[in-house]
Write a protein that holds these residues in place. Structure first.
Motif, PDB file in Angstrom:
ATOM      1  N   ALA A  41      -7.983   0.165  11.195  1.00  0.00           N
ATOM      2  CA  ALA A  41      -8.342   0.751   9.806  1.00  0.00           C
ATOM      3  C   ALA A  41      -7.800   0.082   8.634  1.00  0.00           C
ATOM      4  CB  ALA A  41      -8.446   2.091   9.895  1.00  0.00           C
ATOM      5  N   VAL A  42      -8.231  -0.025   7.616  1.00  0.00           N
ATOM      6  CA  VAL A  42      -7.766  -0.171   6.232  1.00  0.00           C
ATOM      7  C   VAL A  42      -7.719   1.199   5.571  1.00  0.00           C
ATOM      8  CG1 VAL A  42      -8.168  -1.182   3.921  1.00  0.00           C
ATOM      9  CG2 VAL A  42      -8.596  -2.545   6.005  1.00  0.00           C
ATOM     10  N   ALA A  43      -6.603   1.707   4.821  1.00  0.00           N
ATOM     11  CA  ALA A  43      -6.747   2.706   4.236  1.00  0.00           C
ATOM     12  C   ALA A  43      -7.812   3.055   3.297  1.00  0.00           C
ATOM     13  CB  ALA A  43      -5.333   2.940   3.299  1.00  0.00           C
ATOM     14  N   LYS A  44      -8.343   4.183   3.001  1.00  0.00           N
ATOM     15  CA  LYS A  44      -9.724   4.591   2.561  1.00  0.00           C
ATOM     16  C   LYS A  44      -9.808   3.742   0.982  1.00  0.00           C
ATOM     17  CE  LYS A  44     -10.455   9.151   4.093  1.00  0.00           C
ATOM     18  NZ  LYS A  44     -10.612  10.765   3.782  1.00  0.00           N
ATOM     19  N   GLU A  45      -8.910   3.753   0.338  1.00  0.00           N
ATOM     20  CA  GLU A  45      -9.260   3.093  -0.987  1.00  0.00           C
ATOM     21  C   GLU A  45      -9.336   1.569  -0.903  1.00  0.00           C
ATOM     22  OE1 GLU A  45      -4.476   3.720  -0.676  1.00  0.00           O
ATOM     23  OE2 GLU A  45      -6.281   4.631  -0.027  1.00  0.00           O
TER      24      GLU A  45
END
Length: 335
Positions: free
Chosen positions: A122-126
């Protein structure tokens, strides 16, 4: 007569040029979805690309650009992302080497109207619209502990973890889940965790180091396809089959030899072909505007059915599947 021939020639040339322009325009009009992987030359991601290409063919009018750096670094992925922005792709689906370092480049992509999702790691939410997990993180952690337990006499003893990079989002999440659930496996003791950076040679050396420095370790758990294969080879080369076992997440085509040699009894993995297929389907529907991928939404994913987005902006594809001597020959022919 000559004038008529000239006019006919010009007309034919005009038709040819118009047809060429139409063909070029049609090609340029294809939706471009970039499948950005941790590194090129990795069997897991090559299998994912097969699924992505399958989805593109099924959807029609879609070009999948399979790309990534030559080594598992955030810097390499940032260069790739900037190149894709320059190419004007419609969507980027990335398996991240670092959850945070790629965010500025991905935000730049989003500002240009590019739909950004992450998958696998994953990439962080932002930095993305949503993330597609290959399975539930909790179930993956539990599966890794169950595999370790099943390789130990009486389900008790020391095990070690051979991971990818220290910043790999999915690896760190799964390791955290394993540590959290250790209380449910009272016979297991985690001796140490080492990192092979998803490089075959370094993973092999790290496994060799474990065999020498951790004599009480009887199982090496590698939740990485590169690491589990390298560790299996290290155990075989050290003549320690039957004394130390290797398990974790691997590809059937790569792990068939380890099963048959006895270096491992069982391992698990989801189908990477399905993972690449699902990520491409999600990216396609985001570009088309059929979904916004907000929590609670369900996204059509072709033969994978409907994928539901959870409250945290993440979705899970399927449970891990266990491979062993009974089914390895069947699945090793597929991926």
């Amino acid at each position: 007569m000559k004038l008529a021939q000239k006019l006919t020639g010009k007309l034919a040339l005009g038709v040819a040029l118009a047809f060429a322009a139409m063909t070029t325009a049609a090609s340029a009009a294809d939706m471009k979805i970039a499948l950005v992987v941790k590194s090129l030359g990795n069997g897991f991601f090559e299998a994912a690309n097969k699924g992505a290409q399958e989805a593109a063919k099924e959807l029609g009018g879609v070009q999948v650009i399979y790309t990534g750096p030559t080594s598992t670094t955030a810097e390499g992925q940032i260069e790739v992302i900037n190149s894709l922005i320059a190419q004007g792709v419609d969507a980027i689906a990335i398996s991240a080497n670092d959850p945070d370092a790629v965010i500025p480049a991905l935000k730049k992509a989003a500002q240009r109207g590019i739909k950004v999702i992450s998958w696998d790691s994953a990439v962080a939410k932002e930095g993305r619209i949503m993330h597609l997990n290959p399975s539930s993180n909790e179930l993956i952690g539990k599966m890794c502990l169950t595999l370790a337990k099943d390789h130990l006499d009486g389900g008790k003893g020391d095990f070690a973890i051979l991971s990818a990079t220290t910043t790999s989002t999915n690896q760190n999440t799964w390791i955290a889940e394993m540590k959290k659930q250790l209380k449910d496996f009272p016979g297991l003791n985690l001796a140490t965790t080492v990192y092979g950076d998803d490089l075959a040679d370094k993973s092999y050396r790290e496994a060799q180091g474990l065999l020498k420095s951790q004599p009480n370790v009887k199982v090496i758990v590698a939740p990485t396809t590169v690491g589990v294969l390298a560790a299996s080879q290290a155990v075989k080369d050290a003549g320690m089959i039957g004394k130390v076992y290797v398990t974790g997440l691997g590809l059937p085509s790569e792990m068939a030899g380890a099963i048959k040699s006895g270096a491992t009894k069982e391992f698990a993995i989801w189908n990477p072909i399905d993972l690449g297929y699902s990520a491409t389907q999600i990216a396609y529907h985001l570009v088309k505007g059929d979904t916004d991928a907000k929590p609670g939404s369900a996204i059509k994913a072709g033969r994978m059915g409907s994928i539901k987005v959870g409250d945290n902006g993440e979705a899970a594809m399927a449970d891990p599947f266990v491979y062993n001597a009974k089914n390895i020959d069947e699945f090793s022919k597929i991926f």
